[in-house]
Design an enzyme around this catalytic site. Structure first.
Site, short mmCIF file in Angstrom:
data_model
loop_
_atom_site.label_atom_id
_atom_site.label_comp_id
_atom_site.label_asym_id
_atom_site.label_seq_id
_atom_site.Cartn_x
_atom_site.Cartn_y
_atom_site.Cartn_z
N GLN A 1 -5.47 -0.28 9.02
CA GLN A 1 -5.08 1.20 8.52
C GLN A 1 -5.86 2.05 9.65
OE1 GLN A 1 -5.09 2.04 4.43
NE2 GLN A 1 -5.96 4.02 4.49
N GLN B 1 2.67 -5.34 4.20
CA GLN B 1 2.19 -6.13 5.32
C GLN B 1 1.60 -7.56 5.06
OE1 GLN B 1 -0.84 -2.97 6.67
NE2 GLN B 1 -0.63 -3.77 8.57
N HIS C 1 -15.67 4.40 -2.34
CA HIS C 1 -14.95 5.46 -2.93
C HIS C 1 -15.59 6.89 -3.15
CE1 HIS C 1 -13.36 7.81 -6.53
NE2 HIS C 1 -12.12 7.74 -5.75
N ARG D 1 -6.62 6.23 10.27
CA ARG D 1 -6.56 7.80 9.73
C ARG D 1 -7.38 8.62 10.35
NH1 ARG D 1 -7.19 5.27 4.37
NH2 ARG D 1 -9.65 5.35 3.91
N GLU E 1 -9.79 0.89 8.69
CA GLU E 1 -9.93 -0.46 8.18
C GLU E 1 -9.68 -1.66 8.69
OE1 GLU E 1 -8.22 -0.24 3.91
OE2 GLU E 1 -8.85 1.72 3.67
N ARG F 1 0.94 -1.30 -0.08
CA ARG F 1 -0.04 -0.06 0.09
C ARG F 1 0.70 1.18 -0.11
NH1 ARG F 1 -3.00 -3.27 3.75
NH2 ARG F 1 -5.08 -3.78 3.18
N GLY G 1 -8.04 6.89 -0.73
CA GLY G 1 -8.22 6.43 -1.96
C GLY G 1 -7.61 7.06 -3.06
#
Length: 860
Positions: free
Chosen positions: A306, A179, A819, A308, A294, A113, A128
């Site tokens: 993840q 990962q 998205h 953020r 996520e 990623r 995204g």
């Protein structure tokens, strides 16, 4: 600098080395949360690759796109930059470091990623915008995936997004997270605050079968839960139509059909929802801010892959109340004034001192300099007032929303809705903490009665009294010298001004407003015709704003007669600015220039007026409106006389005469107070010049990016002003400001209501927008006119250029983490997703209202 670094060695200060995504993963590891093992290919490796191949000058030239919405140019630039990375040679040191780290992991299947240095920041998440690659096996495949991630820093959507955010191409670098791939049987997203309503006491979970790519790409309609953020108790649950899922296959992933027996089965049970909430709470507590996480589940265990910040949340008004204060309701003062842009720090501190003066006078509250009374709040550079005590008071709770409706109909509707919905706002016997001196109250009532009885004489007398007050402040402001005197002027004089100003100004406004509302109520009751009063309200006299507009029109007639071009040096223009030059754009903010300083806007209006003919003469139109209003008043009184008798007709005639004599005065307090603001601005500008001359500010105008309290400081103020200016600049780009919000973070932009015949889906991005539909089934070659409502089956990153023109988004599939939903929240456009058959039920050109708060699409 290291070319490769393990995740457990990273933390919040390593964004420059590892990018935002990797730095956040390192923080999750430190917090003891379940994170799949991995490493990051650092920005040093990216820089070494770019330098070894001489790419930086080429990248910066190609990435300097003139417009963020020019899709063909963005696509061409992206392809050119991408070919540079594909064709570049991988330095041996980088390849060796990646191979060694991969070998240390045991060479498993991995997820690769992107992690950019400008990614996952509080003000710009970049969600995204760059690429991810799943189920990568083997060293060569891993090296190729790293190279593709580097190139994805320059995709069209990433180029466009950074251009909109004002991030220069030369400042960004990319790290790559590697990962171990979780063999997920279910995956999804967890928001530790509700991203649509803003509520911090709720968490929202979306889940699909398989890997999470089908959810992000909008190809699956997910299961959806809203849970209590403290207990994990499910408050709302919806099972989605999970028809497609992403699964691993040799060399990558594939989208396949979900087995029939799983399509309507929830991907999580309530215990797993509660477990996810507990993990999310730990992550949010660790970061100190709500998180967009996520997650994936494998063999019954949950992993966080993840995290953020949720950048779309409107900030909580500050300072926050203590927990024992319970639910608080905040009303946005900016909306009441029609100024949705942020207010400069100097402007905020001016209003803070004004409210402090009100509180001191009304109930004796003592506030130290630089502090605010509890009712005064600030969020995102906007002013909010804590109105909870008013809403909960048995009598004030009924009256206050009606008063708000004078300035903001939707704001009043929201308050009524909250009072009906929320038991925590139930009326309770209490006294409002107001201790007005009896002499003040009696004097105020006397002036109000005097105005009702003799409107013409009272108007002249009260205007003269307020004029004297304003002139006193102007004289003191013009005598103030230096920062310390400017501070004392705002801190002292402004606090003392309010009771005197209101003592004379309120009797100017209240009788006219009260007469109008009483007349409207009586006409509706007696004639059942609420619109009958509207013609009477045309061309109201004694309105200073109308007088200003007519004065400017007369200036244009002078210029036209002389054949002169508009100029600030023309005598007619100078006379106009002498009377009205204290006004300006966003004039309630002391940080905004006045027309005397920048007459450009007035000169532009004059140029427009010069093109008008005599038929559009506003003076003639005003006189015709006056005649029509008087005729309408006489006709209305006659109707009441015929329907209800002479006594009622006489009462209505009395009220309507007061409306005509007084209602136009409503603008006067603001008109005069803006003169006070302009005077304080002159004093502060002189203080700024002195600070700049002393080297304590870079520029004199930076004084308006200081709190007035800072003016008594002897410190270097350049860093404070620069930080405040940058925060102000970012807030100028915010498109949505709630009218009302709560201490739990719930935001309201319009009156909540359900409309029969509306198409319903999932609210994905807050706000309400009306516009014409454009149904787009394929983004290739599609053209969206500015402001059109984009209606699509679903969206992925290829659709992003269309979002720059869209006024709102409607999708047939997807959840709040699809998205389209993420980008809509980033761009601040309302969105409703998961609307079945939207592309068939709506047609291009049809006008709709998209309500991103209730999840409705309403055909108009």
């Amino acid at each position: 600098m290291s070319l490769v670094c393990r995740l457990e060695h990273l933390g919040k200060n390593d964004g420059g080395l590892a990018g935002g995504k990797a730095a956040n993963l390192g923080e999750l590891v430190h917090a003891g949360l379940p994170v799949p093992p991995g490493f990051v290919v650092t920005t040093a490796a990216y820089e070494q690759f770019v330098a070894a191949n001489g790419l930086q000058p080429l990248i910066e030239r190609l990435a300097a796109v003139p417009r963020p919405d020019d899709a063909p140019v963005l696509e061409a630039a992206s392809q050119s930059i991408g070919s540079l990375f594909v064709g570049g040679a991988m330095p041996d040191a980088i390849a060796a470091a990646i191979r060694e780290a991969y070998e240390h992991m045991g060479r498993p299947a991995v997820a690769v990623r992107s992690s950019a240095t400008a990614e996952d920041l509080p003000e710009a998440s970049f969600a995204g915008q760059m690429e991810s690659y799943l189920n990568i096996r083997g060293e060569e495949a891993l090296l190729a995936a790293v190279r593709r991630c580097w190139a994805s820093l320059w995709t069209p959507r990433a180029l466009s997004y950074r251009a909109r955010q004002g991030i220069a191409p030369s400042t960004v670098r990319l790290a790559v997270v590697v990962q171990e791939l979780v063999e997920a049987d279910a995956a999804g997203v967890l928001f530790t605050a509700n991203p649509v309503t803003g509520r911090r006491d709720q968490m929202v979970i979306d889940a699909v079968w398989g890997l999470g790519e089908a959810l992000v790409a909008g190809r699956a309609d997910p299961d959806h839960w809203v849970a209590d953020a403290r207990t994990g108790r499910v408050l709302e649950a919806r099972v989605g139509r999970k028809e497609l899922m992403t699964v691993r296959q040799e060399g990558g992933t594939a989208t396949v059909a979900v087995p029939a027996d799983l399509q309507q089965r929830p991907a999580l049970d309530e215990a797993q929802v509660a477990e996810l909430v507990a993990l999310g709470r730990r992550a949010a507590d660790h970061f100190g801010a709500p998180q967009d996480i996520e997650w994936a589940r494998a063999r019954g265990r949950l992993y966080l892959v993840q995290s953020r910040p949720i950048t779309s949340l409107f900030p909580l008004p500050q300072p926050e109340p203590p927990p024992e204060a319970g639910l608080r309701v905040y009303l946005c003062g900016n909306h009441l004034q029609g100024v949705l842009e942020p207010i400069t720090p100097a402007g905020l501190s001016l209003f803070r001192n004004l409210i402090n003066g009100m509180a001191t006078f009304l109930h004796g509250t003592k506030v130290r300099p630089g502090e605010a009374v509890p009712v005064f709040k600030v969020a995102a550079g906007r002013i909010f007032g804590d109105i909870t005590a008013l809403l909960r008071h048995p009598r004030a709770g009924r009256v206050f929303p009606r008063l708000v409706s004078i300035l903001d109909h939707h704001g009043a509707g929201i308050l009524n809705y909250l009072q009906q919905r929320e038991p925590r706002l139930a009326p309770e016997p209490r006294r409002l903490p107001v201790k007005l001196p009896a002499s003040f109250v009696l004097g105020l009532l006397g002036r109000i009665l005097y105005t009702f009885a003799a409107p013409s004489a009272a108007r002249q007398r009260l205007l003269a009294a307020v004029e004297r007050l304003v002139q006193q402040i102007e004289q003191k402001a013009d005598r103030a010298k230096g920062p310390a005197e400017s501070f004392r002027l705002v801190e002292g004089e402004l606090r003392r001004l309010w009771p005197q100003f209101m003592y004379h100004a309120l009797p100017l406004v209240f009788p006219g407003v009260a007469s109008r509302f009483l007349a409207e109520w009586l006409v509706e009751r007696w004639l059942n015709d609420p619109a009958a009063l509207r013609p009477v309200l045309r061309s109201l006299p004694h309105n200073p704003t109308m007088a200003m507009d007519l004065a400017l029109w007369r200036v244009s007639r002078v210029l036209k007669a002389e054949g002169a071009e508009p100029s600030a040096d023309h005598p007619a223009v100078r006379r106009f600015l002498a009377r009205y030059g204290h006004r300006g754009v966003r004039e309630i903010d002391v940080g905004m220039p006045r027309w005397r300083e920048d007459p450009g806007p007035i000169l532009n209006v004059l140029r427009t007026y010069l093109t008008h003919t005599a038929e559009s003469d506003p003076e003639r139109q005003f006189r015709e409106g006056e005649r029509a209003a008087k005729a309408a008043m006489a006709a209305l009184v006659d109707r009441v006389r015929g329907a209800r008798g002479r006594l009622r007709a006489a009462l209505l005639k009395f009220l309507l005469r007061r409306v005509r004599a007084l209602a136009g005065l409503r603008e006067y307090p603001k008109f005069l107070f803006v003169r006070v603001i302009a005077a304080l601005r002159r004093a502060m500008a002189r203080a700024g010049a002195e600070l700049a001359a002393a080297g304590r500010l870079d520029r004199a105008e930076d004084v308006f990016f200081l709190d007035v309290f800072d003016l008594q400081s002897s410190a270097d103020l350049r860093a404070v002003a620069a930080a405040n200016r940058e925060a102000y600049r970012r807030e100028l780009g915010r498109r949505l400001v709630p009218r009302v919000m709560t201490s739990e973070g719930e935001t309201f932009y319009t009156t909540p209501h359900l409309v029969p015949g509306a198409l319903t889906g999932t609210a994905a991005s807050a706000g309400v927008y009306e516009g014409r539909v454009r149904v787009v089934l394929d983004p290739a070659g599609a053209k969206l006119e500015p402001g059109e409502v984009l209606v699509a089956p679903g969206t992925d990153p290829a659709w992003t250029p269309l979002f720059l023109s869209a006024g709102a988004l409607v999708m047939e599939t997807g959840g709040i983490m699809s998205h389209g939903s993420v980008v809509a929240r980033e761009y601040g456009i309302p969105a409703v997703v998961g609307v079945p058959e939207a592309t068939r039920r709506l047609r291009t050109g049809q006008r709709v209202r998209v309500d991103g708060e209730s999840g409705q699409v309403i055909p108009l």
